[in-house]
Design a protein around this motif. Structure first.
Motif, PDB file in Angstrom:
ATOM      1  N   THR A  53       0.812  -1.099  -0.120  1.00 46.97           N
ATOM      2  CA  THR A  53       0.052   0.092  -0.085  1.00 46.97           C
ATOM      3  C   THR A  53       0.940   1.281   0.018  1.00 46.97           C
ATOM      4  O   THR A  53       2.164   1.062   0.101  1.00 46.97           O
ATOM      5  N   GLN A  54       0.297   2.508  -0.438  1.00 45.66           N
ATOM      6  CA  GLN A  54       1.063   3.702  -0.333  1.00 45.66           C
ATOM      7  C   GLN A  54       1.452   3.885   1.049  1.00 45.66           C
ATOM      8  O   GLN A  54       2.375   4.426   1.239  1.00 45.66           O
ATOM      9  N   GLU A  55       0.614   3.573   2.145  1.00 43.62           N
ATOM     10  CA  GLU A  55       0.994   3.920   3.305  1.00 43.62           C
ATOM     11  C   GLU A  55       2.052   3.209   3.989  1.00 43.62           C
ATOM     12  O   GLU A  55       2.625   3.579   4.868  1.00 43.62           O
ATOM     13  N   SER A  56       2.533   1.944   3.472  1.00 39.77           N
ATOM     14  CA  SER A  56       3.450   1.235   3.948  1.00 39.77           C
ATOM     15  C   SER A  56       4.760   1.547   3.502  1.00 39.77           C
ATOM     16  O   SER A  56       5.759   0.855   3.714  1.00 39.77           O
ATOM     17  N   LYS A  57       5.097   2.452   2.480  1.00 37.56           N
ATOM     18  CA  LYS A  57       6.120   2.797   2.089  1.00 37.56           C
ATOM     19  C   LYS A  57       7.323   3.275   2.983  1.00 37.56           C
ATOM     20  O   LYS A  57       8.413   2.867   2.767  1.00 37.56           O
ATOM     21  N   SER A  58       6.831   3.686   4.012  1.00 34.86           N
ATOM     22  CA  SER A  58       7.861   4.304   5.027  1.00 34.86           C
ATOM     23  C   SER A  58       7.788   3.156   6.414  1.00 34.86           C
ATOM     24  O   SER A  58       8.219   3.551   7.327  1.00 34.86           O
ATOM     25  N   GLU A  59       7.088   2.237   6.259  1.00 34.30           N
ATOM     26  CA  GLU A  59       6.782   1.262   7.309  1.00 34.30           C
ATOM     27  C   GLU A  59       7.858   0.493   7.827  1.00 34.30           C
ATOM     28  O   GLU A  59       8.636   0.152   6.876  1.00 34.30           O
ATOM     29  N   ARG A  60       8.022   0.192   9.191  1.00 32.68           N
ATOM     30  CA  ARG A  60       9.262  -0.686   9.711  1.00 32.68           C
ATOM     31  C   ARG A  60       8.286  -1.478  10.584  1.00 32.68           C
ATOM     32  O   ARG A  60       7.865  -1.019  11.535  1.00 32.68           O
ATOM     33  N   GLN A  61       8.700  -2.795  10.509  1.00 37.35           N
ATOM     34  CA  GLN A  61       8.350  -3.973  11.685  1.00 37.35           C
ATOM     35  C   GLN A  61       9.418  -4.633  12.205  1.00 37.35           C
ATOM     36  O   GLN A  61      10.342  -5.000  11.298  1.00 37.35           O
ATOM     37  N   PRO A  62       9.303  -4.936  13.423  1.00 35.86           N
ATOM     38  CA  PRO A  62       8.392  -4.706  14.569  1.00 35.86           C
ATOM     39  C   PRO A  62       8.445  -3.218  14.776  1.00 35.86           C
ATOM     40  O   PRO A  62       9.614  -2.572  14.871  1.00 35.86           O
ATOM     41  N   ALA A  63       7.225  -2.852  15.130  1.00 37.90           N
ATOM     42  CA  ALA A  63       7.044  -1.155  15.172  1.00 37.90           C
ATOM     43  C   ALA A  63       6.693  -1.101  16.664  1.00 37.90           C
ATOM     44  O   ALA A  63       5.988  -2.015  17.463  1.00 37.90           O
ATOM     45  N   SER A  64       6.981   0.014  17.302  1.00 36.31           N
ATOM     46  CA  SER A  64       6.587   0.279  18.618  1.00 36.31           C
ATOM     47  C   SER A  64       5.668   1.628  18.700  1.00 36.31           C
ATOM     48  O   SER A  64       5.663   2.400  17.838  1.00 36.31           O
ATOM     49  N   LEU A  65       4.996   1.825  19.827  1.00 38.20           N
ATOM     50  CA  LEU A  65       4.194   3.167  20.362  1.00 38.20           C
ATOM     51  C   LEU A  65       4.644   3.378  21.763  1.00 38.20           C
ATOM     52  O   LEU A  65       4.135   2.416  22.598  1.00 38.20           O
ATOM     53  N   GLU A  66       4.907   4.618  21.956  1.00 42.30           N
ATOM     54  CA  GLU A  66       5.081   4.867  23.237  1.00 42.30           C
ATOM     55  C   GLU A  66       6.006   4.254  24.300  1.00 42.30           C
ATOM     56  O   GLU A  66       6.002   4.394  25.322  1.00 42.30           O
ATOM     57  N   GLY A  67       6.877   3.406  23.565  1.00 43.98           N
ATOM     58  CA  GLY A  67       7.871   2.513  24.016  1.00 43.98           C
ATOM     59  C   GLY A  67       7.297   1.646  25.126  1.00 43.98           C
ATOM     60  O   GLY A  67       7.979   0.721  25.819  1.00 43.98           O
ATOM     61  N   ARG A  68       5.875   1.339  24.865  1.00 44.50           N
ATOM     62  CA  ARG A  68       5.099   0.157  25.765  1.00 44.50           C
ATOM     63  C   ARG A  68       4.567  -0.769  24.812  1.00 44.50           C
ATOM     64  O   ARG A  68       4.714  -2.116  25.156  1.00 44.50           O
TER      65      ARG A  68
END
Length: 457
Positions: A53-68
């Protein structure tokens, strides 16, 4: 699809980095765009990314949010605008261009495990909640995306790739006799909680899984609605409503520059192609659409190509024809790269795999007309119950008669509830019941005898 793997040591033991990296590297054929892993004490995640998808062009995984919160996923979400609006209403700061895995993380942060009730699309994912030391996993409503898991002692392991789990040293290659018997008798495993391997389980569609030091909990979060009726004032309103839903479904999958479609010239794939062309034309940056059609040029009379060509010319979609005349049944069945961890009964697997490989060089999203009626397979009985409750006896008799004419044995394989984790004897009993008793049926009798001998009974 992207590939992911995760290992959780429920006793708190540290993750072996070399093992996690080995399993992650194995997934490289799933995702050629990026490959990364992450470890935090007793939890480790690995991911191989395929951007679609266009939104996944800069995606990285494993991904994190708020360090939690951490996530690995293979996901494509529907109704993104609605989900983003709900997240913003919940006071979450969400970008309109956020990737799908980021939206899932935001949803979990906002609503916890009930977040899955607000998700639509094709997905399998796992979120690690470091605050609660808990893994939350889910599989989409119809099981489009796979999810496999295994627990051996205090080691909990999961992946969306069955062969990846089999590489773990704690997982044996012991077969599940009941699943093998189901395939030999019916062409598929009727227990959607199991696989052909005794140590490896499958998370059923529309189910979630929670894992922590306290254990595992699996529960259903959605059931296909079969009660009630959808009624509009006129046939035209039914058509308009269906068209609106179909357009939304196609638009949710047109989030890329180039897409393909397996175009047969029949009603289903042609309808999808027409809607895709119309929706793409309304976008600021239209997706390029290309058709692919399997044809027989000389082996048998076949007009599939003619019909597909007419549709392509009418819609302005270029078509590539794939000739099947030289395809051999079960061709190259012994090649390692064509081997599947579970049985397949498609005699043209080799040529189909070759075609998909060629298509993947031109596009990463492929439409088809397959699966249009799958939800209603074996769903006659809720309809019968609805007619009975309403006292529509004449229509009930007519509809049941028509159904039995088309499907003379509708009860085979569906009236016996699937066993949780059947052993050889349980699988034998289930096969015997479905076949109507081994003593009265020669079909599959050798399977029942073999299973009984294996169980030493």
């Amino acid at each position: 699809m992207s590939g992911f793997v995760c290992i959780l040591h429920r006793d708190g033991a540290p993750i072996e980095r070399a093992l996690l990296q080995f399993l992650t590297d194995f997934l490289s054929y799933r995702g050629p765009d990026a490959r990364e892993s992450w470890i935090d004490g007793s939890i480790g995640m690995g991911h191989a990314l395929l951007r679609t998808t266009q939104e996944s062009k800069s995606e990285r995984q494993p991904a994190s949010l708020e360090g939690r919160y951490w996530i690995v996923a293979d996901a494509r979400l529907d109704a993104r605008e609605q989900l983003i609006a709900e997240l913003r209403h919940a006071k979450r700061e969400v970008r309109a261009s956020a990737s799908d895995c980021e939206l899932i993380l935001q949803a979990y942060a906002a609503w916890g495990t009930p977040c899955v009730d607000r998700l639509m699309g094709d997905f399998s994912f796992a979120v690690w909640d470091a605050g609660h030391k808990q893994l939350f996993c889910a599989r989409d409503h119809f099981g489009i995306k796979p999810f496999y898991h295994a627990q051996r002692g205090d080691v909990f392991l999961f992946s969306n790739t069955l062969n990846c789990i089999r590489l773990h040293p704690h997982i044996s290659g012991e077969l599940n006799d009941a699943a093998i018997g189901d395939f030999l008798l019916f062409g598929l495993n009727y227990n959607n909680e199991t696989t052909c391997f005794r140590n490896i389980q499958r998370l059923p569609p529309a189910h979630s899984l929670t894992a922590s030091s306290r254990g595992l909990q699996i529960k259903r979060y959605w059931t296909p609605p079969t009660d009630g009726r959808i009624r509009y004032g006129s046939p035209e309103q039914h058509v308009e409503n269906f068209q609106s839903i179909l357009e939304k479904a196609v638009a949710d999958r047109l989030r890329t520059d180039r897409v393909g479609i397996l175009l047969s010239g029949g009603l289903d794939s042609s309808s999808v192609a027409a809607v895709a062309k119309e929706v793409a034309g309304r976008k600021a940056r239209a997706s390029k659409i290309r058709g692919y059609t399997y044809v027989y040029e000389s082996l048998i009379p076949d007009r599939e190509g003619d019909y597909a060509r007419e549709v392509g010319e009418f819609l302005g979609i270029p078509i590539q024809f794939v000739a099947m005349d030289e395809a051999q049944l079960f061709e190259r069945w012994d090649e390692t790269e064509l081997n599947s961890p579970e049985p397949l009964d498609n005699p043209f697997l080799a040529v189909i795999s070759d075609t998909y490989r060629d298509i993947s060089t031109e596009c990463r999203v492929l439409f088809s007309g397959e699966g249009s009626d799958n939800l209603m397979d074996f769903q006659m009985w809720p309809y019968v119950g609805d007619l009975r409750r309403r006292g529509e006896w004449r229509r009930l008799l007519t509809e049941v008669g028509n159904y039995l004419w088309i499907r003379p044995f509708p009860w085979r394989g569906i009236r016996e509830p699937p066993c949780k984790s059947p052993g050889p004897v349980e699988g034998t009993d289930r096969a015997t019941k479905i076949m109507g008793g081994a003593s009265d049926s020669s079909k599959g009798a050798w399977i029942v005898v073999a299973a009984a001998m294996d169980a030493s009974v």
